[in-house]
Design an enzyme around this catalytic site. Sequence first.
Site, PDB file in Angstrom:
ATOM      1  N   CYS A  40      -4.081   0.608  -2.600  1.00 28.31           N
ATOM      2  CA  CYS A  40      -3.975  -0.665  -1.888  1.00 28.31           C
ATOM      3  C   CYS A  40      -2.881  -1.541  -2.503  1.00 28.31           C
ATOM      4  O   CYS A  40      -2.570  -1.436  -3.704  1.00 28.31           O
ATOM      5  CB  CYS A  40      -5.289  -1.433  -1.950  1.00 28.31           C
ATOM      6  SG  CYS A  40      -6.634  -0.731  -0.993  1.00 28.31           S
ATOM      7  N   GLU A  55       0.274   5.187   0.633  1.00 29.22           N
ATOM      8  CA  GLU A  55      -0.682   6.202   1.094  1.00 29.22           C
ATOM      9  C   GLU A  55      -0.259   7.596   0.649  1.00 29.22           C
ATOM     10  O   GLU A  55       0.835   7.792   0.093  1.00 29.22           O
ATOM     11  CB  GLU A  55      -0.825   6.103   2.616  1.00 29.22           C
ATOM     12  CG  GLU A  55      -1.403   4.754   3.031  1.00 29.22           C
ATOM     13  CD  GLU A  55      -1.709   4.653   4.508  1.00 29.22           C
ATOM     14  OE1 GLU A  55      -1.272   5.519   5.299  1.00 29.22           O
ATOM     15  OE2 GLU A  55      -2.397   3.668   4.875  1.00 29.22           O
ATOM     16  N   ASN A 101       0.837  -1.203   0.000  1.00 29.93           N
ATOM     17  CA  ASN A 101       0.000   0.000   0.000  1.00 29.93           C
ATOM     18  C   ASN A 101       0.869   1.249   0.000  1.00 29.93           C
ATOM     19  O   ASN A 101       1.940   1.294   0.630  1.00 29.93           O
ATOM     20  CB  ASN A 101      -1.025  -0.005   1.135  1.00 29.93           C
ATOM     21  CG  ASN A 101      -0.463  -0.208   2.516  1.00 29.93           C
ATOM     22  OD1 ASN A 101       0.575  -0.834   2.688  1.00 29.93           O
ATOM     23  ND2 ASN A 101      -1.146   0.312   3.507  1.00 29.93           N
ATOM     24  N   GLU A 148      -2.937  -4.694  -3.259  1.00 30.08           N
ATOM     25  CA  GLU A 148      -3.408  -5.618  -4.293  1.00 30.08           C
ATOM     26  C   GLU A 148      -3.478  -4.932  -5.656  1.00 30.08           C
ATOM     27  O   GLU A 148      -3.109  -5.505  -6.689  1.00 30.08           O
ATOM     28  CB  GLU A 148      -4.795  -6.156  -3.946  1.00 30.08           C
ATOM     29  CG  GLU A 148      -4.854  -6.937  -2.649  1.00 30.08           C
ATOM     30  CD  GLU A 148      -5.215  -6.082  -1.441  1.00 30.08           C
ATOM     31  OE1 GLU A 148      -4.704  -4.942  -1.341  1.00 30.08           O
ATOM     32  OE2 GLU A 148      -5.996  -6.544  -0.604  1.00 30.08           O
ATOM     33  N   CYS A 180      -9.997  -5.446   0.139  1.00 29.56           N
ATOM     34  CA  CYS A 180     -11.165  -4.554   0.242  1.00 29.56           C
ATOM     35  C   CYS A 180     -12.057  -4.746  -0.984  1.00 29.56           C
ATOM     36  O   CYS A 180     -11.681  -5.384  -1.970  1.00 29.56           O
ATOM     37  CB  CYS A 180     -10.713  -3.101   0.375  1.00 29.56           C
ATOM     38  SG  CYS A 180     -10.192  -2.335  -1.176  1.00 29.56           S
ATOM     39  N   CYS A 233     -10.608  -3.613  -4.376  1.00 30.99           N
ATOM     40  CA  CYS A 233      -9.591  -4.542  -4.890  1.00 30.99           C
ATOM     41  C   CYS A 233     -10.230  -5.832  -5.395  1.00 30.99           C
ATOM     42  O   CYS A 233      -9.774  -6.413  -6.392  1.00 30.99           O
ATOM     43  CB  CYS A 233      -8.543  -4.834  -3.824  1.00 30.99           C
ATOM     44  SG  CYS A 233      -7.461  -3.417  -3.525  1.00 30.99           S
TER      45      CYS A 233
HETATM   46  N1  THU Z   1      -5.314  -1.601   2.283  1.00 26.40           N
HETATM   47  C1  THU Z   1      -4.734  -2.411   1.355  1.00 26.40           C
HETATM   48  O1  THU Z   1      -3.610  -2.162   0.926  1.00 26.40           O
HETATM   49  N2  THU Z   1      -5.439  -3.490   0.921  1.00 26.40           N
HETATM   50  C2  THU Z   1      -6.682  -3.829   1.366  1.00 26.40           C
HETATM   51  O2  THU Z   1      -7.288  -4.728   0.832  1.00 26.40           O
HETATM   52  C3  THU Z   1      -7.239  -3.135   2.512  1.00 26.40           C
HETATM   53  C4  THU Z   1      -6.641  -1.806   2.806  1.00 26.40           C
HETATM   54  C5  THU Z   1      -4.581  -0.436   2.757  1.00 26.40           C
HETATM   55  C6  THU Z   1      -5.155   0.889   2.335  1.00 26.40           C
HETATM   56  C7  THU Z   1      -4.624   1.802   3.403  1.00 26.40           C
HETATM   57  O3  THU Z   1      -3.331   2.219   3.041  1.00 26.40           O
HETATM   58  C8  THU Z   1      -4.527   0.926   4.630  1.00 26.40           C
HETATM   59  O4  THU Z   1      -4.561  -0.411   4.154  1.00 26.40           O
HETATM   60  C9  THU Z   1      -5.633   1.130   5.638  1.00 26.40           C
HETATM   61  O5  THU Z   1      -6.870   1.028   5.061  1.00 26.40           O
END
Ligand code: THU
Length: 128
Positions: A52, A43, A41, A54, A85, A88
């Site tokens: 994310c 941000e 991830n 994925e 999520c 994704c």
């Molecule tokens: N996140 C992912 O990378 N993948 C997911 O399937 C769920 C959420 C990340 C997004 C964000 O940077 C952090 O997790 C918190 O939501």
Amino acid sequence: MTEELVARALALRQNAYAPYSRFRVGAALLAADGRVFDGCNVENAAYGVSLCAERGALASAVAAGCRDFTALAVASTGPEPCVPCGVCRQALCEFAPNLTVHCVAPDGEFKTFPLHTLLPEAFTLRRE
Ligand code: THU
């Protein structure tokens, strides 16, 4: 191969850029030709821009000319096995509706789901 994929997802958490959530995610996407694509991830100060793990792995694969996938492992620093999520799930479904998804806990234990059980009745242009 599954154990390698799981280990790679766990290791990729180290590359996550997650200063806002502190929730670090790693994803390893296995292509049908044996290649593995990495994601973590990423941000952003503008939270909605965050990517994310994925979808990072998926974009990397597609950019490399790969569109055929068999399995994904996703791991986070949270206590539970990390499930993708909804966004994704939809993104993965575009290319691999029958993808095998390994949801990994920090201790390396994992649960496995076919993507179609995580995203039933998915919207797709594919007719299979
Ligand atoms: N996140 C992912 O990378 N993948 C997911 O399937 C769920 C959420 C990340 C997004 C964000 O940077 C952090 O997790 C918190 O939501």
